[in-house]
Design a protein around this motif. Structure first.
Motif, PDB file in Angstrom:
ATOM      1  N   ARG A   1       0.819  -1.207   0.000  1.00  0.00           N
ATOM      2  CA  ARG A   1       0.000   0.000   0.000  1.00  0.00           C
ATOM      3  C   ARG A   1       0.858   1.264   0.000  1.00  0.00           C
ATOM      4  O   ARG A   1       2.006   1.267   0.440  1.00  0.00           O
ATOM      5  N   PHE A   2       0.204   2.365  -0.454  1.00  0.00           N
ATOM      6  CA  PHE A   2       0.858   3.666  -0.497  1.00  0.00           C
ATOM      7  C   PHE A   2      -0.106   4.729   0.018  1.00  0.00           C
ATOM      8  O   PHE A   2      -1.324   4.571  -0.042  1.00  0.00           O
ATOM      9  N   ARG A   3       0.451   5.838   0.479  1.00  0.00           N
ATOM     10  CA  ARG A   3      -0.366   6.992   0.824  1.00  0.00           C
ATOM     11  C   ARG A   3      -0.741   7.760  -0.441  1.00  0.00           C
ATOM     12  O   ARG A   3      -0.148   7.547  -1.499  1.00  0.00           O
TER      13      ARG A   3
ATOM     14  N   ASP B   1      -5.429   5.441  -7.213  1.00  0.00           N
ATOM     15  CA  ASP B   1      -6.871   5.699  -7.102  1.00  0.00           C
ATOM     16  C   ASP B   1      -7.274   6.713  -8.182  1.00  0.00           C
ATOM     17  O   ASP B   1      -6.459   7.105  -9.013  1.00  0.00           O
ATOM     18  N   SER B   2      -8.539   7.157  -8.146  1.00  0.00           N
ATOM     19  CA  SER B   2      -9.068   7.963  -9.257  1.00  0.00           C
ATOM     20  C   SER B   2      -8.816   9.455  -9.114  1.00  0.00           C
ATOM     21  O   SER B   2      -9.180  10.228  -9.993  1.00  0.00           O
ATOM     22  N   ARG B   3      -8.225   9.892  -8.008  1.00  0.00           N
ATOM     23  CA  ARG B   3      -7.969  11.324  -7.873  1.00  0.00           C
ATOM     24  C   ARG B   3      -6.842  11.741  -8.812  1.00  0.00           C
ATOM     25  O   ARG B   3      -5.816  11.083  -8.890  1.00  0.00           O
ATOM     26  N   GLY B   4      -7.063  12.870  -9.499  1.00  0.00           N
ATOM     27  CA  GLY B   4      -6.085  13.337 -10.480  1.00  0.00           C
ATOM     28  C   GLY B   4      -6.459  12.910 -11.878  1.00  0.00           C
ATOM     29  O   GLY B   4      -7.422  12.167 -12.111  1.00  0.00           O
ATOM     30  N   THR B   5      -5.728  13.381 -12.870  1.00  0.00           N
ATOM     31  CA  THR B   5      -6.012  13.052 -14.267  1.00  0.00           C
ATOM     32  C   THR B   5      -5.517  11.656 -14.607  1.00  0.00           C
ATOM     33  O   THR B   5      -4.698  11.056 -13.877  1.00  0.00           O
TER      34      THR B   5
ATOM     35  N   GLU C   1      -5.273   4.264 -12.982  1.00  0.00           N
ATOM     36  CA  GLU C   1      -6.491   4.062 -12.194  1.00  0.00           C
ATOM     37  C   GLU C   1      -7.446   3.090 -12.859  1.00  0.00           C
ATOM     38  O   GLU C   1      -8.603   2.971 -12.463  1.00  0.00           O
ATOM     39  N   SER C   2      -6.963   2.382 -13.905  1.00  0.00           N
ATOM     40  CA  SER C   2      -7.863   1.603 -14.767  1.00  0.00           C
ATOM     41  C   SER C   2      -8.315   0.284 -14.152  1.00  0.00           C
ATOM     42  O   SER C   2      -9.237  -0.335 -14.665  1.00  0.00           O
ATOM     43  N   GLU C   3      -7.656  -0.197 -13.067  1.00  0.00           N
ATOM     44  CA  GLU C   3      -8.005  -1.498 -12.508  1.00  0.00           C
ATOM     45  C   GLU C   3      -8.249  -1.393 -10.993  1.00  0.00           C
ATOM     46  O   GLU C   3      -7.503  -1.946 -10.186  1.00  0.00           O
ATOM     47  N   PRO C   4      -9.285  -0.678 -10.585  1.00  0.00           N
ATOM     48  CA  PRO C   4      -9.551  -0.573  -9.145  1.00  0.00           C
ATOM     49  C   PRO C   4     -10.023  -1.905  -8.579  1.00  0.00           C
ATOM     50  O   PRO C   4     -10.665  -2.703  -9.269  1.00  0.00           O
ATOM     51  N   VAL C   5      -9.685  -2.150  -7.327  1.00  0.00           N
ATOM     52  CA  VAL C   5     -10.175  -3.353  -6.635  1.00  0.00           C
ATOM     53  C   VAL C   5     -11.320  -3.003  -5.696  1.00  0.00           C
ATOM     54  O   VAL C   5     -11.902  -3.892  -5.078  1.00  0.00           O
ATOM     55  N   ALA C   6     -11.593  -1.706  -5.573  1.00  0.00           N
ATOM     56  CA  ALA C   6     -12.693  -1.242  -4.716  1.00  0.00           C
ATOM     57  C   ALA C   6     -13.212   0.070  -5.305  1.00  0.00           C
ATOM     58  O   ALA C   6     -12.496   0.765  -6.032  1.00  0.00           O
ATOM     59  N   PRO C   7     -14.454   0.414  -5.022  1.00  0.00           N
ATOM     60  CA  PRO C   7     -14.972   1.703  -5.527  1.00  0.00           C
ATOM     61  C   PRO C   7     -14.155   2.870  -4.981  1.00  0.00           C
ATOM     62  O   PRO C   7     -13.749   2.873  -3.823  1.00  0.00           O
TER      63      PRO C   7
ATOM     64  N   ARG D   1      -4.645   2.311  -4.011  1.00  0.00           N
ATOM     65  CA  ARG D   1      -3.265   2.827  -4.061  1.00  0.00           C
ATOM     66  C   ARG D   1      -2.324   1.684  -3.664  1.00  0.00           C
ATOM     67  O   ARG D   1      -2.015   1.495  -2.483  1.00  0.00           O
ATOM     68  N   ARG D   2      -1.871   0.908  -4.657  1.00  0.00           N
ATOM     69  CA  ARG D   2      -1.189  -0.352  -4.351  1.00  0.00           C
ATOM     70  C   ARG D   2      -0.199  -0.712  -5.437  1.00  0.00           C
ATOM     71  O   ARG D   2      -0.221  -0.153  -6.544  1.00  0.00           O
TER      72      ARG D   2
END
Length: 483
Positions: free
Chosen positions: A372-374, A410-414, A450-456, A467-468
């Motif tokens: 994991r990452f911040r 994650d989805s934050r940012g472009t 951000e194309s492969e999220p494991v959670a919403p 973020r992983r």
């Protein structure tokens, strides 16, 4: 005259201040008139017509009813005492009570003058009843008498509209009581019109009632062009909702009340006429598709032209998020078909870099858990160090394995930023392993953005999971030594 008009004016002003007092209109059909009159007699003893120093004064009252824009009906009563003296032996004093049914022809009927004009001329025809009580003498003989007659009364007047509740009127007319003998002179002419009198009148008309206003917007239904306006909506003098930008969409329904727009877009403008309001149109000057926020898609691949890196993709071609063709992977093993040496790999099988199945030690496979990452960081969280250390040890213990490191965001940012961030995260983990003595040539890194999220990505916990960096051990036996 002053003694009569002063109390009438005071009463009129008091009624003006009272509630529910309005001008006589189709909405306010009943009115009361209070008036004072100056009377001038004409008969056997002479004529006082138009001799203002020979006036006799009396009060009056009328009840009026609106019938149409040009016609009112009224019932009016008045009183006066007429007097005359020819000599000490010939004189009279006659009390006169008039009750007339008045038909008023209004000239402010909408043809020449508006119904609510300030100046309102009219004509009056008022047949009725007159009762006379006479005391007097003619050449020394008593001529006392009480008698009633049929009265013909005609007049012309002007009403001045002072406010919505008060009208001031002036009127002049003539009473002809048929066969009446006002002065008692027994010697009469052969016609029925010997004795008559003028009546000059000043009065106040006070109308009562409340106009019907179904929608409660302050504009009577009769004048309301929009009679079903919702409660609380500001309206113009015709009762219609205000439309500040003049686009035909009322302000209370207009999403863009200061810009002229289209009714189909709730009053908002659409410069390129593509059906997407300018405020929501990413391409406001170029016609496009609503599903692409108003931007065009020349090759119809579902990617807006400004974001399409391959704008001329043939029709029907499957594309990625950038609009470029996707290389197919029919067995879903992660290896594109064009380099897959084993295209029929069973679903879920682990494969090497050319798509062929690998047999990875199950204990090693258990180490493939994410690091994991911040937010917006490439620094490995301390809690992931034990996992990373075990992976490094497994790589040293199995020299025939290579490690694929896949970064995510994650989805934050472009999209572009997150793609680069995921790649940097994978590289940061690679440096960690090389610092632990793992050969850099045995480590492959890639970023998936951000194309492969494991959670919403709708909660902090979900974004934290996305973020992983993930790991995949691959079988990569060392090449056989060359002879």
């Amino acid at each position: 005259m002053r003694r009569i008009l002063t109390p009438l004016l005071a009463l009129g002003l008091a009624l003006l201040a009272a509630p529910h007092s309005h001008a006589q209109t189709p909405d306010r059909k009943t009115a009361i008139s209070l008036f004072g009159s100056a009377y001038q007699y004409k008969g056997s003893l002479g004529s006082d017509f138009w001799k203002w120093n020979r006036n006799y004064y009396g009060p009056g009252i009328a009840i009026n009813r609106y019938l149409s824009p040009g016609l009112d009906l009224g019932l009016q009563g008045s009183y006066v005492k007429l007097k005359g003296t020819q000599s000490a032996a010939t004189f009279f004093s006659t009390n006169v009570v008039n009750v007339d049914l008045a038909l008023k022809l209004k000239l402010n009927n909408g043809w020449a003058l508006k119904e609510d004009a300030v100046v309102q001329p009219y004509l009056l025809a008022a047949p009725g009843y007159v009762h006379m009580s006479r005391e007097g003498q003619v050449r020394g003989a008593n001529v006392n008498e009480n008698k009633s007659y049929f009265d013909l009364f005609g007049a012309a007047g002007i009403n001045f509209r002072l406010s919505d509740g008060i009208g001031l009127f002036v009127q002049t007319g003539q009473h002809i009581p048929l066969n009446a003998n006002i002065d008692g002179e027994p010697i009469r002419d052969s016609d029925k019109f010997d004795d008559r009198y003028l009546q000059h009148t000043v009065g106040l008309t006070i109308a009562f009632g409340k106009p019907k206003d179904t929608d409660g917007d302050g504009v009577p239904d009769r004048k309301d062009k929009c009679p079903n306006t919702p409660a609380g909506v500001a309206v113009d003098p015709t009762g219609c909702p205000l439309d500040g930008d003049g686009d035909g969409v009322p302000d209370y329904q207009d999403k863009c009340p200061t810009e002229k727009g289209l009714a189909t877009l709730e009053g908002c403008p659409d410069r390129d006429s593509d059906g997407v309001r300018d405020s929501e149109d990413a391409c406001p000057d170029t016609p496009g598709k609503p599903e692409l926020k108003g931007c065009p898609d020349a090759d119809n691949d579902g990617i807006a032209d400004p974001n399409d890196k391959c704008p001329n993709t043939p029709a029907g071609t499957q594309v990625d998020a950038t609009g470029c063709p996707v290389v197919l992977d029919q067995d879903a093993d992660g290896i594109p078909d064009n380099v897959d040496k084993c295209p029929g790999t069973p679903a879920g099988a682990r494969v090497d870099s050319v798509g062929c199945p690998l047999a990875i030690d199950s204990a090693v496979q258990k180490l493939q858990v994410p690091i994991r990452f911040r937010t917006n960081s490439t620094v490995i969280e301390r809690r992931s160090y034990p996992t990373a250390n075990r992976i490094a040890q497994a790589m040293k213990a199995h020299p025939d394995y290579q490690l694929r490191i896949i970064g995510h965001a994650d989805s934050r940012g472009t999209d572009e930023f997150n793609q680069a961030l995921s790649e940097r995260r994978a590289e940061a983990v690679k440096r960690y392993f090389t610092n632990k003595g793992v050969d850099a040539n045995r480590i492959i890194t890639e970023g998936r953005g951000e194309s492969e999220p494991v959670a919403p990505n709708t909660t902090p916990a979900g974004m934290s999971r996305n973020r992983r960096v993930e790991f995949r051990f691959e079988f990569a036996p060392a090449p056989a030594p060359q002879p």
